[in-house]
Enzyme design. Sequence first.
Site, PDB file in Angstrom:
ATOM      1  N   LYS A 154       0.884  -1.163   0.000  1.00 31.91           N
ATOM      2  CA  LYS A 154       0.000   0.000   0.000  1.00 31.91           C
ATOM      3  C   LYS A 154       0.927   1.220   0.000  1.00 31.91           C
ATOM      4  CE  LYS A 154      -2.414   3.546   1.799  1.00 31.91           C
ATOM      5  NZ  LYS A 154      -2.059   4.717   0.990  1.00 31.91           N
ATOM      6  N   ALA A 156       2.095   5.281  -0.818  1.00 31.07           N
ATOM      7  CA  ALA A 156       1.502   6.610  -0.641  1.00 31.07           C
ATOM      8  C   ALA A 156       0.663   6.967  -1.863  1.00 31.07           C
ATOM      9  CB  ALA A 156       2.603   7.645  -0.440  1.00 31.07           C
ATOM     10  N   SER A 207       4.449   8.650   9.081  1.00 31.15           N
ATOM     11  CA  SER A 207       4.275   9.574  10.191  1.00 31.15           C
ATOM     12  C   SER A 207       4.002   8.838  11.496  1.00 31.15           C
ATOM     13  CB  SER A 207       3.110  10.524   9.904  1.00 31.15           C
ATOM     14  OG  SER A 207       1.875   9.809   9.946  1.00 31.15           O
ATOM     15  N   GLU A 228       8.979   2.533  11.083  1.00 31.32           N
ATOM     16  CA  GLU A 228      10.042   3.536  10.926  1.00 31.32           C
ATOM     17  C   GLU A 228       9.331   4.860  10.712  1.00 31.32           C
ATOM     18  OE1 GLU A 228      12.030   6.265   9.320  1.00 31.32           O
ATOM     19  OE2 GLU A 228      12.538   4.964   7.632  1.00 31.32           O
ATOM     20  N   LEU A 229       9.373   5.705  11.742  1.00 31.50           N
ATOM     21  CA  LEU A 229       8.537   6.904  11.755  1.00 31.50           C
ATOM     22  C   LEU A 229       9.392   8.167  11.616  1.00 31.50           C
ATOM     23  CD1 LEU A 229       6.124   5.643  14.560  1.00 31.50           C
ATOM     24  CD2 LEU A 229       6.007   5.258  12.092  1.00 31.50           C
ATOM     25  N   CYS A 262      13.277  11.353   6.732  1.00 30.06           N
ATOM     26  CA  CYS A 262      13.206  11.114   8.175  1.00 30.06           C
ATOM     27  C   CYS A 262      14.579  11.199   8.816  1.00 30.06           C
ATOM     28  CB  CYS A 262      12.590   9.741   8.455  1.00 30.06           C
ATOM     29  SG  CYS A 262      10.884   9.588   7.924  1.00 30.06           S
TER      30      CYS A 262
END
Length: 455
Positions: A154, A156, A207, A228-229, A262
């Site tokens: 899935k 973006a 996010s 992994e944010l 990030c």
Amino acid sequence: MGIATVNPATGETLKIFEPLSAKEIDLKIALGSATFQQYRKTSIEQRGQWLYQAADILERDSRKFGELMTLEMGKPIKSAIAEVNKCALVCRYYAENAAAFLQDVPVTTDATSSFIRYQPLGIILAIMPWNFPFWQVLRFAAPALMAGNVGLLKHASNVPQCALAIESIINEAGFPVGAFQTLLVGASQVESIINDDRVKAATLTGSEFAGASLAAAAGKQIKKTVLELGGSDPFIVLDSADIETAATTAVTARMLNNGQSCIAAKRFIVVESVANQFEALLVEKFQALKVGDPMLEDTDIGPLATSSMLLEIAEQVQETVTKGGKILIGGQVISDRPGNFYLPTILTDIPVNSPGYNDEFFGPVALLFRVKDLDEAIELANSTIFGLGASGWTNNRAQQERLIDEIEAGCVFINGMVKSDPRLPFGGIKRSGYGRELSIQGMQEFLNVKTVWIK
């Protein structure tokens, strides 16, 4: 607008995609489940051959795929092509090393024979971001496929053509149809997918809000997740550092992918004794950056990926300045051309109660702090909810050891910028997420670590 290709350099909508229906999603999950039952029986050697072929395709068509990335999310074309080639690297890394990573591990016990065997789980759902639309996916897909798992992507919603291209690469490489499928779906459809018993685990890069939402949904189903944010990585410069090299690297570390990474260095923490020199060099190098059409080879900074991101970064800068922050350079939306362009910006004198002190800035904005010594630098570096990466600049061995031991982050780089490398595990702590990608540790995240004991 939903799932669409919108050129961030012009604002033009180029293609719109209809999200999959619940029935179409079910058919894809069914195909993935059926494929897994056969795919898991294929040999490591065969999987490796297919992954080598995927690497060849990536390199063969690196410009085509690079241009697709640039078109959909605005990455400068040089960086986009480099990203495609890095994807080929990770494919070859796992093709070469998976057999060793997956071999049985003997353990001496009271049994005649006892060992650890690694086995695949099944369908793994990957929820991936737009900022590195090929690399983030392939660094998941390469170890997952080599382990015998199958993937559902899935991606973006603003990079649908990248998502479809990756599926086509894997199919062209020879992997069975259903081993890796792209789902063109919205965020609202994710929970029903993770609720499906045929989906065994999930990984997400994105996010903090998206990670928490996925973790909550997966937790209800007792399914593993890797997250992994966000990050607000410190870049610490001490008095024994090579200041010229540090400043040059600082620009690259902050401006990678138009500042939308990030692991970009975001907070530049510099001791007073070298702060004036570092600041002057940083301003000079920011002034030299060329902002413009990301399809041109000499462009350094392209547009932000979406108009909402442009608005957010402008508001963060403005609020920080309103509360007392100072602009050294930039600080403005580029309004004399279409697209989501923001000037390379440096902020200093940043107040504690401002976004510049507390929030993640996802764009071409550097936050410059002055501190009196190493103790204060470490305290400031750790005064964040994030813990992804950190870069420390010093040639003093004792200072290096303190940075390595005391910085709260998933990775610490000394005298170099933070970057992901297939040979090293990658991930964060605190609100930057949990679990690891890459290296052997990344492969083991989605394996059944099975204990075998034979009398």
